[in-house]
Design an enzyme around this catalytic site. Structure first.
Site, PDB file in Angstrom:
ATOM      1  CB  THR A  51      -0.937  -0.006   1.214  1.00  0.00           C
ATOM      2  OG1 THR A  51      -1.742  -1.189   1.171  1.00  0.00           O
ATOM      3  CG2 THR A  51      -1.833   1.207   1.228  1.00  0.00           C
TER       4      THR A  51
ATOM      5  CG  HIS B  14      -2.375  -1.525   7.168  1.00  0.00           C
ATOM      6  ND1 HIS B  14      -3.631  -0.949   7.248  1.00  0.00           N
ATOM      7  CD2 HIS B  14      -2.176  -1.777   5.854  1.00  0.00           C
ATOM      8  CE1 HIS B  14      -4.158  -0.869   6.038  1.00  0.00           C
ATOM      9  NE2 HIS B  14      -3.296  -1.356   5.182  1.00  0.00           N
TER      10      HIS B  14
ATOM     11  CG  ASP C  87     -10.171  -1.865  -0.290  1.00  0.00           C
ATOM     12  OD1 ASP C  87     -11.130  -1.322  -0.856  1.00  0.00           O
ATOM     13  OD2 ASP C  87      -9.114  -2.167  -0.870  1.00  0.00           O
TER      14      ASP C  87
ATOM     15  CG  HIS D 279      -2.251  -6.267   2.692  1.00  0.00           C
ATOM     16  ND1 HIS D 279      -2.917  -5.087   2.484  1.00  0.00           N
ATOM     17  CD2 HIS D 279      -2.437  -6.572   4.005  1.00  0.00           C
ATOM     18  CE1 HIS D 279      -3.471  -4.695   3.609  1.00  0.00           C
ATOM     19  NE2 HIS D 279      -3.200  -5.583   4.556  1.00  0.00           N
TER      20      HIS D 279
ATOM     21  NE  ARG E 203     -30.973   9.222  35.976  1.00  0.00           N
ATOM     22  CZ  ARG E 203     -32.003   8.906  35.212  1.00  0.00           C
ATOM     23  NH1 ARG E 203     -31.854   8.798  33.909  1.00  0.00           N
ATOM     24  NH2 ARG E 203     -33.189   8.675  35.746  1.00  0.00           N
TER      25      ARG E 203
ATOM     26  CB  SER F  91     -31.206   8.247  29.917  1.00  0.00           C
ATOM     27  OG  SER F  91     -32.520   7.848  29.608  1.00  0.00           O
TER      28      SER F  91
ATOM     29  CD  GLU G 147     -24.395   3.139  21.641  1.00  0.00           C
ATOM     30  OE1 GLU G 147     -25.461   3.045  22.261  1.00  0.00           O
ATOM     31  OE2 GLU G 147     -24.211   2.632  20.499  1.00  0.00           O
TER      32      GLU G 147
ATOM     33  CG  PHE H  60     -25.116   0.601  25.455  1.00  0.00           C
ATOM     34  CD1 PHE H  60     -25.330  -0.736  25.149  1.00  0.00           C
ATOM     35  CD2 PHE H  60     -26.207   1.367  25.816  1.00  0.00           C
ATOM     36  CE1 PHE H  60     -26.596  -1.296  25.185  1.00  0.00           C
ATOM     37  CE2 PHE H  60     -27.485   0.826  25.862  1.00  0.00           C
ATOM     38  CZ  PHE H  60     -27.680  -0.513  25.545  1.00  0.00           C
TER      39      PHE H  60
ATOM     40  CG  ASP I  22     -34.416  -0.870  30.441  1.00  0.00           C
ATOM     41  OD1 ASP I  22     -35.595  -1.008  30.083  1.00  0.00           O
ATOM     42  OD2 ASP I  22     -33.791   0.206  30.335  1.00  0.00           O
TER      43      ASP I  22
ATOM     44  CG  HIS J 249     -30.484  -2.218  28.684  1.00  0.00           C
ATOM     45  ND1 HIS J 249     -30.681  -3.195  27.731  1.00  0.00           N
ATOM     46  CD2 HIS J 249     -30.791  -1.040  28.077  1.00  0.00           C
ATOM     47  CE1 HIS J 249     -31.104  -2.629  26.607  1.00  0.00           C
ATOM     48  NE2 HIS J 249     -31.171  -1.325  26.793  1.00  0.00           N
TER      49      HIS J 249
END
Length: 693
Positions: free
Chosen positions: A34, A71, A163, A275, A368, A395, A431, A457, A489, A493
């Site tokens: 490359t 790379h 790619d 490659h 929170r 939330s 996320e 998450f 939930d 979760h």
């Protein structure tokens, strides 16, 4: 028509591709193909297109370059050498070896001129979207009135992607956001050579990339260098495409460059063999002969070539002088904004303690919710603070209430008012890209950005969070719903292993405050620290707010990571209960019961293990005296890392299994996350300690 490349430029390009081949051959591993075929693309950018200064890679007026195809690190290293950014020929010869300036993938803070660490594919292109976010936001912060293209804060972010980058899911998320945001100063060049480790990408990748990016709202161009039999590196067509991309003010641009990997290696070009491995002495010799170089010479750079490419500094000086005139005029006309820029570049902060909200008189509050109040209070004194959420604003409580949303105005909704230079970020349900974009914002310049979602998450964010830690950059991640206490939930979760999984990342601060006051001081501390990222884990449910004073230590001790929140009734405690987050209140309740039974009990709040570990031994011993081996840890998740704090005699009140769907009080009761469980654990560790003595 005169070509953008002279004969000496073409010789320099051939020199670049052979340097790449020689460097990989010398070390015996790497990615030569490359870098060989991208040599004209990278040379065009570095020598003819980008505004930058080899003598000062940190100049704020520079264009940014991101090699997402990390790379192919030699694609960048060779240009940094030719352009005089600090690398020399011996650095190329030392590719991928211990202590060299040329590691296997570009590393931020290691090699002069490298803007970002690009290892995992897709992270570079996704983070580049963050660079483009930051360019626009910073322009709005410092110079919003100047017409487009005339501000000293106008510059481009250029990306070379492969790619593999285009295939990774994170770039789909980021590209969707970039198109939505109309980031006209983001220009990506996609090296569509259609070869990866498993050879021809047709085995796994046949989509119409141009159509996909056009659907995202990108300006798309195609430059085809032709087949192996009729290959022509049409740099003039590429230059025209870049010029057209620069003119597309309301769209990011994708320039698909169809190359032949490893050209002109006679036997291995256009195959997977070139490659990711050295191509062999015979193949290199034949390639050098084809290009008119001496096959017996290695790392050959003529005096004429290096003299020509190092003229970049002179050309850059002229561009910088023109830019400086604009900058000086701006600074004279905008002294307050100039002072803000100076403060941000120095890393200075106003008095944050004075800005923190007061939670005196509040009985209970979800952390929170406290975090949201702190964000809004700090935003009043920190114009550089901006952020938002992955579609969880209510939330996560991450909205700066007085601010507009960061988006083109035509994207306003009934709920949100969008402005070009807004402060509230909306990532949608993306996320992966959110974390990379936050990294890009922080890398780009001096503003402070945060992104929020549920703690569970964080798993989707982990690659970018890890890279933030690897780079040592101060990204901030807001993770709410921090335990099974999020409730109904259910187990998908409810985080169980996430806290210790994140604490396992070297250089990441994981902060789990016990109450509103700790939350305020946690934010203050995170903003004051600039040596790495932080994630703050916050509760959904209300938790008691401790009245600081006679019974409870000052919340300012949050900055030390762990501290004695409530002291034992005697000078020396018999048992120490260490807790984090919402479980600190359980520890305090257990202390009351144990003390009533004649057991002097100390409660240690440990909001951040990493900050505590930084403290001197004397302080750590004052909080956790070595002679007190009866210890209990309390945290609503796995106990994996608490053993080193509680020792062999200690006990952990934890949850070692997945959750369930029910209200949080039921879950805490059924899973043994109760005051009685803490008291029982304390008695068990006391009995064990007494037995060993």
């Amino acid at each position: 028509m005169t070509s953008v490349f002279s004969d000496i430029d073409r010789t320099a390009v051939d020199t670049a591709r052979l340097l790449a081949a020689d460097a990989v051959e010398k070390v015996g591993n790497g990615h030569p193909g490359t870098a060989m075929s991208l040599a004209p693309v990278a040379y065009l950018l570095y020598q003819k297109v980008m505004r930058h200064d080899p003598t000062d890679p940190h100049w704020i007026g520079r264009d940014r370059f991101i090699l997402s195809a990390g790379h192919s690190s030699l694609t960048q290293y060779v240009q940094l050498y030719l352009g005089g950014f600090g690398l020399e020929l011996d650095d190329l010869k030392a590719l991928r070896t211990w202590g060299s300036q040329t590691p296997g993938h570009p590393e931020y803070g290691h090699t002069r001129g490298v803007e970002i660490t690009t290892g995992p594919l897709g992270q570079g292109l996704a983070s580049a979207t963050g660079f483009a976010y930051a360019q626009r936001f910073e322009r709005g912060l410092f110079d919003p009135e100047t017409p487009e293209g005339h501000s000293p804060f106008d510059h481009y972010t250029y990306v070379i992607a492969s790619d593999g980058d285009i295939q990774e899911g994170i770039t789909s998320e980021a590209a969707s956001l970039a198109g939505h945001q109309q980031l006209g100063r983001l220009i990506a060049l996609y090296d569509a050579n259609q070869i990866s480790i498993e050879d021809d990408t047709d085995i796994a990748f046949t989509e119409d990339v141009a159509a996909r990016y056009a659907a995202y709202g990108w300006d798309v161009h195609v430059v085809d260098f032709g087949s192996a039999e009729n290959y022509h590196e049409d740099v003039d067509a590429l230059f025209e495409a870049i010029s057209a991309a620069q003119a597309a003010a309301d769209k990011p641009s994708l320039i698909i460059v169809k190359t032949i990997i490893g050209w002109p290696a006679p036997h291995k070009m256009n195959t997977g063999k070139i490659h990711g491995a050295a191509i062999g002495a015979e193949e290199i010799a034949e390639t050098k002969t084809i290009l008119g170089f001496d096959p017996e010479k290695h790392f050959a750079v003529s005096d004429e070539v290096i003299a020509h490419t190092r003229e970049l500094a002179g050309r850059a000086a002229q561009e910088r002088a023109e830019w400086t005139k604009k900058f000086d005029a701006w600074r004279a006309a905008q002294p307050e904004r100039a002072a803000l820029l100076e403060r941000l570049e120095s890393g200075g902060l106003p008095d944050l303690e004075a800005a923190l909200p007061n939670f005196e008189g509040v009985d209970a509050m979800a952390t929170r919710a406290a975090s949201g109040k702190v964000i809004n209070a700090l935003a009043e004194v920190l114009p550089e603070l901006w952020g938002g959420s992955a579609d969880l604003a209510e939330s996560n409580v991450t909205t700066i209430e007085s601010a507009a949303s960061f988006a083109p105005s035509d994207h306003s909704t009934a709920q949100w008012t969008a402005q070009h230079y807004g402060r509230v970020l909306h990532f949608g349900i993306r996320e992966h890209a959110m974390a990379a974009i936050i990294n890009g914002i922080v890398l780009h310049g001096p503003t402070r950005a945060f992104g929020g979602t549920f703690l569970i998450f964080s798993d989707y964010m982990r690659p970018a969070v890890r890279l933030a830690a690897l780079m040592g950059i101060p990204s901030i991640f807001v993770w709410t719903h921090d335990s099974v206490a999020l409730g109904e939930d259910g187990p998908t979760h409810q985080p169980i292993e996430q806290l210790w999984s994140l604490r396992a990342i070297p250089g990441l601060d994981v902060v789990r405050p016990a109450d509103a006051n700790e939350t305020a001081w946690a934010w203050k501390t995170m903003l004051e620290r600039r040596g790495g990222p932080a994630g703050i884990a916050l509760t959904r449910q209300g938790v008691p707010v401790f009245t600081r004073g006679a019974d409870y230590a000052p919340a300012s001790l949050t900055a030390r990571g762990g501290y004695t929140l409530a002291e034992a009734s005697s000078a020396t405690p018999e048992v120490i209960v260490i807790a984090t987050g919402s479980e600190v209140s359980l520890a305090v309740e257990a202390k009351t019961i144990l003390e009533a039974d004649g057991v002097p009990t100390r409660v240690v709040s440990m909001p951040c293990v990493e900050w505590f570990d930084e403290q001197g031994q004397a302080y750590r011993d004052s909080v956790l005296p070595p002679e007190v081996s009866a210890r209990v840890s309390v945290e609503a998740g796995i106990s994996q890392g608490w053993r080193r704090f509680v020792g062999d005699n200690g006990e952990s009140v934890s949850i070692e299994h997945f959750g369930a769907s029910a209200d949080y009080k039921t879950l805490y009761r059924e899973f043994g996350m109760t005051t009685d469980a803490v008291v029982s654990a304390a008695r068990t560790t006391l009995a064990r300690t007494q037995a060993t003595h």
